[in-house]
Motif scaffolding. Structure first.
Motif, mmCIF file in Angstrom:
data_model
loop_
_atom_site.group_PDB
_atom_site.id
_atom_site.type_symbol
_atom_site.label_atom_id
_atom_site.label_comp_id
_atom_site.label_asym_id
_atom_site.label_seq_id
_atom_site.Cartn_x
_atom_site.Cartn_y
_atom_site.Cartn_z
ATOM 1 N N GLY B 102 61.178 22.256 14.438
ATOM 2 C CA GLY B 102 62.037 22.695 15.716
ATOM 3 C C GLY B 102 62.649 21.631 15.271
ATOM 4 O O GLY B 102 63.021 20.927 15.230
ATOM 5 N N LYS B 103 63.582 21.928 17.077
ATOM 6 C CA LYS B 103 65.135 21.068 16.718
ATOM 7 C C LYS B 103 64.030 19.624 17.761
ATOM 8 O O LYS B 103 64.803 18.649 17.696
ATOM 9 C CB LYS B 103 66.039 22.008 17.322
ATOM 10 C CG LYS B 103 67.299 22.259 16.065
ATOM 11 C CD LYS B 103 68.204 22.808 17.256
ATOM 12 C CE LYS B 103 68.645 23.684 15.953
ATOM 13 N NZ LYS B 103 70.131 23.581 16.457
ATOM 14 N N GLY B 104 62.966 20.025 18.263
ATOM 15 C CA GLY B 104 62.790 18.654 19.606
ATOM 16 C C GLY B 104 62.402 19.211 20.831
ATOM 17 O O GLY B 104 63.838 19.857 20.876
ATOM 18 N N THR B 105 62.203 19.025 21.616
ATOM 19 C CA THR B 105 62.152 18.583 23.131
ATOM 20 C C THR B 105 61.938 17.137 23.312
ATOM 21 O O THR B 105 60.858 16.934 23.523
ATOM 22 C CB THR B 105 61.438 19.301 24.177
ATOM 23 O OG1 THR B 105 61.433 21.123 23.771
ATOM 24 C CG2 THR B 105 61.483 19.213 26.012
ATOM 25 N N ARG B 106 63.249 16.379 24.191
ATOM 26 C CA ARG B 106 62.610 14.972 24.404
ATOM 27 C C ARG B 106 61.926 15.189 25.952
ATOM 28 O O ARG B 106 62.902 16.015 27.303
ATOM 29 C CB ARG B 106 63.683 13.945 24.463
ATOM 30 C CG ARG B 106 63.452 12.693 25.015
ATOM 31 C CD ARG B 106 65.629 12.156 25.014
ATOM 32 N NE ARG B 106 65.997 12.114 23.869
ATOM 33 C CZ ARG B 106 65.477 11.019 22.685
ATOM 34 N NH1 ARG B 106 64.876 10.258 23.022
ATOM 35 N NH2 ARG B 106 65.742 11.585 21.248
ATOM 36 N N LEU B 107 60.514 14.384 25.636
ATOM 37 C CA LEU B 107 60.635 14.435 27.340
ATOM 38 C C LEU B 107 59.565 13.234 27.541
ATOM 39 O O LEU B 107 59.228 12.203 27.331
ATOM 40 C CB LEU B 107 59.120 14.757 26.791
ATOM 41 C CG LEU B 107 57.639 14.511 28.436
ATOM 42 C CD1 LEU B 107 57.294 15.827 28.334
ATOM 43 C CD2 LEU B 107 55.915 14.598 27.442
ATOM 44 N N HIS B 108 60.589 13.042 29.328
ATOM 45 C CA HIS B 108 60.652 12.131 30.071
ATOM 46 C C HIS B 108 59.639 12.102 31.311
ATOM 47 O O HIS B 108 59.637 12.915 32.260
ATOM 48 C CB HIS B 108 61.863 12.047 30.905
ATOM 49 C CG HIS B 108 63.438 12.335 29.726
ATOM 50 N ND1 HIS B 108 63.552 10.547 28.985
ATOM 51 C CD2 HIS B 108 63.442 12.942 29.112
ATOM 52 C CE1 HIS B 108 64.435 10.924 28.534
ATOM 53 N NE2 HIS B 108 64.714 12.020 28.414
ATOM 54 N N ILE B 109 58.718 11.263 30.998
ATOM 55 C CA ILE B 109 57.967 11.204 32.235
ATOM 56 C C ILE B 109 58.522 10.057 33.195
ATOM 57 O O ILE B 109 58.650 8.697 32.973
ATOM 58 C CB ILE B 109 56.577 10.438 31.663
ATOM 59 C CG1 ILE B 109 56.054 11.429 30.228
ATOM 60 C CG2 ILE B 109 55.673 10.745 32.750
ATOM 61 C CD1 ILE B 109 55.824 12.729 30.720
ATOM 62 N N LEU B 110 58.318 10.392 33.513
ATOM 63 C CA LEU B 110 59.144 9.287 35.562
ATOM 64 C C LEU B 110 57.878 8.663 35.901
ATOM 65 O O LEU B 110 56.796 9.706 36.853
ATOM 66 C CB LEU B 110 60.176 10.858 36.399
ATOM 67 C CG LEU B 110 60.783 11.560 36.089
ATOM 68 C CD1 LEU B 110 61.852 12.419 36.673
ATOM 69 C CD2 LEU B 110 62.267 10.567 35.210
#
Lengths: 111, 111
Positions: B102-110
């Motif tokens: 897939g195109k990917g999902t950018r995960l940001h952990i806050l």
């Protein structure tokens, strides 16, 4: 253990210039090898894969080509680079039944 | 035609909470599914996989769920940690050893 070497790590090339990216693997024999490109908004795109010396399958028609002159060497080439060729190029090797192990990648910028 | 779709380009989650990354696919012939994690300027690393004959696979903080009738899989990370911030690629494959990403999902952990 398996290791993938890719060079160069980064490359800046003018439009119309040739390209040669090299991938070599260690710790395995007769591997399935893959070239992927990660470009902005495009995810991981499979470009070529090879099941053996001289055996190359192309997944996406474009101005790139690949060669496998030796069992553990996979080369990505172009005669004339386009701006759209910019991206992060990854070499990968098939591991076991369903995994792929990726190399460190080459960042290509075409200006 | 995109066979593996990650419809969320990015996701932000509070540290300690659950991160859920989603993936849809169109090809019912896929017989295994994988998740890869990628940090900037590095190659993707394998995270977890699931066979099409299962509906759940768990490895520490990571669990992948597969819903074949909906052609949907998800990756759950609990609890989320700062080092989980990365791009996550969903991938699917079949017995001829090609994997489609897939195109990917950018995960940001806050914090």
């Amino acid at each position: 253990s398996q290791t993938i070497h890719q060079w160069p790590a980064t490359l800046v090339q003018p439009v119309g210039s040739p390209l040669s990216l090299e991938c070599t693997v260690e710790g395995t024999s007769n591997p399935n090898l893959y070239w992927y490109r990660q470009a902005a908004g495009r995810g991981l795109q499979l470009l070529f894969y090879s099941i053996g010396i001289g055996q190359i399958s192309s997944e996406v028609p474009q101005n790139l080509s690949a060669s496998r002159p030796q069992d553990r060497q996979f080369i990505l080439s172009s005669k004339k680079l386009l701006l759209s060729d910019s991206g992060f190029y990854l070499c990968a090797l098939g591991v076991g039944y369903n995994e792929q192990f990726f190399g460190p990648g080459t960042r290509l910028t075409v200006l | 035609d995109q066979q593996v779709k990650q419809n969320s380009p990015s996701l932000s989650v509070q540290e300690g909470r659950i991160s859920i990354l989603n993936c849809d696919y169109t090809n019912s012939m896929f017989d295994y599914f994988l998740w890869y994690k990628k940090y900037p300027a590095e190659g993707p690393t394998f995270l977890i996989s699931i066979s099409s004959i299962k509906d759940k696979n768990e490895d520490g903080r990571f669990t992948v769920f597969l819903n074949k009738s909906a052609k949907h899989l998800s990756l759950h990370i609990v609890p989320s940690q700062p080092g989980d911030s990365a791009v996550y690629f969903c991938a699917a494959g079949n017995r001829d050893d090609k994997i489609i990403f897939g195109k990917g999902t950018r995960l940001h952990i806050l914090p």
